[in-house]
Write a protein that holds these residues in place. Structure first.
Motif: not given
Length: 378
Positions: A35-36, A76-90, A155-162
């Protein structure tokens, strides 16, 4: 004590289920994200440094007297992002549209699903799951369990968008490993505060990746950031609380105490003090370059023709100077071609809309807007 309010969640417990939905927490490896970026004209090493930055940003002529940007660059970089996905059982058609939630400065992904006793009443995640939506919420770069990259140069604004764009592509990919075998066909994006600005930039830049956006803690205006910065009295986090944040680089900073946190986040009498205590116990220091680079990236909100919602607490300090009456008329001009455009600024709350009394009313408004504008589910 605030710590007594926190439900301790094992870092090794990656799966959570109830009778109605299932969740899994992932570490998402992102490779070669570019990102810029910007070279800063200052560096935060000591408490005197952050104090001087606060003065420079808060002074009445800061827009002309202080420029924290020294020039353009590229990250330019490699990053590990902690994330959580949830979905209804039905399984339902609605669950095929994932709601992607991006949190603001000073928080992490638990903003959307608070880990305090009684937190379900403040959980947009649980409200959305009850409607049949799938959910994806994540720790932004530099926060929570995600990579703590350099707080000045990376850790700047543009990289968060990407990063938001990259995560969305992964969710929409066929046979995505991050969706618990749920087929995701589209995404709707929600952002709060700094996360709302990220989402607001993401939409016009990548309209093909979203069906619409919902923003809170946001007006699109920067007129009152000086009173936010002044009231926070931020400190170098590692020096303020070495036991808690001693491993962080000095460019990660945080509001000085619980009352500075609450100054931005809440408005009496519309919240419980215990919730404010939890916010401070769960907060994540922010990278100084995030606020320094906010507003430096060009994106054309008027080009966005998809659904846009702005749902505001009436007493939002950073977005509206503490009173949104009339202010959001200017916000509407930023999104003049959105269809539909829904702007509400009368909910009795401060900046953290989700964590005030009667949050269920706010959630209903947000989710009604999403439901009315998710294509292919009616």
């Amino acid at each position: 004590m605030a710590s007594a309010l926190v439900i301790l969640l094992s870092a090794f417990s990656l799966a959570q289920a109830s009778s109605d939905f299932t969740c899994e927490t992932y570490t998402v490896p992102l490779k070669n994200i570019s990102a810029p970026s910007f070279k800063l004209s200052f560096e935060i090493k000591t408490q005197f440094d952050i104090n001087d930055w606060t003065f420079n940003e808060a002074r009445r002529d800061s827009s002309t007297a202080f420029n924290g940007i020294a020039g353009p660059s590229t990250t330019v970089g490699d990053f590990d992002i902690s994330a959580r996905f949830c979905t209804p059982l039905k399984a339902t058609k609605l669950a095929q549209t994932v709601l992607v939630m991006t949190h603001g400065v000073g928080a992490d992904k638990t903003y959307w699903d608070p880990t305090l006793i009684g937190g379900e009443q403040y959980s947009l995640v649980q409200a959305a799951l009850a409607r049949g939506h799938s959910i994806f919420h994540y720790d932004r770069l530099g926060t929570g369990q995600s990579t703590k990259a350099d707080p000045h140069t990376v850790v700047q604004f543009p990289i968060q968008v990407e990063i938001l764009a990259s995560l969305t592509r992964l969710l929409l990919a066929p046979s995505s490993p991050y969706t618990l075998n749920t087929t995701i066909t589209s995404a709707f994006h929600l952002g709060h505060s700094f996360g709302a600005y990220i989402t607001a930039a993401f939409g016009p830049l990548y309209p093909e990746l979203t069906q619409g956006i919902s923003l809170s803690g946001y007006s699109g205006l920067f007129d009152w950031f000086n009173i936010l910065i002044a009231g926070w009295q931020s400190r170098v986090a590692a020096q303020l609380d070495p036991a808690r944040w001693g491993s962080l680089q000095s460019g990660y900073v945080t509001p000085v105490d619980i009352y500075a946190d609450a100054y931005l986040d809440f408005k009496s009498p519309f919240f419980d003090h215990a919730v404010a205590e939890w916010v401070t116990s769960a907060k994540s220091p922010y990278a100084i370059a995030e606020l320094a680079t906010l507003g430096q990236t060009s994106y054309n909100t008027s080009s966005f023709t998809k659904p846009v919602q702005v749902f505001q607490g009436r007493y939002d300090l950073s977005a509206c100077g503490g009173n949104c009456d009339g202010v959001l008329n200017r916000t509407a001009l930023l999104w003049k071609n959105a269809s539909p455009l829904d702007i509400t600024g009368s909910f009795p709350a401060g900046h953290m809309v989700n964590l005030h009394h009667n949050a269920s009313i706010a959630f209903a408004a947000m989710l009604d807007f999403v439901g009315e504008n998710v294509q292919g589910t009616k």
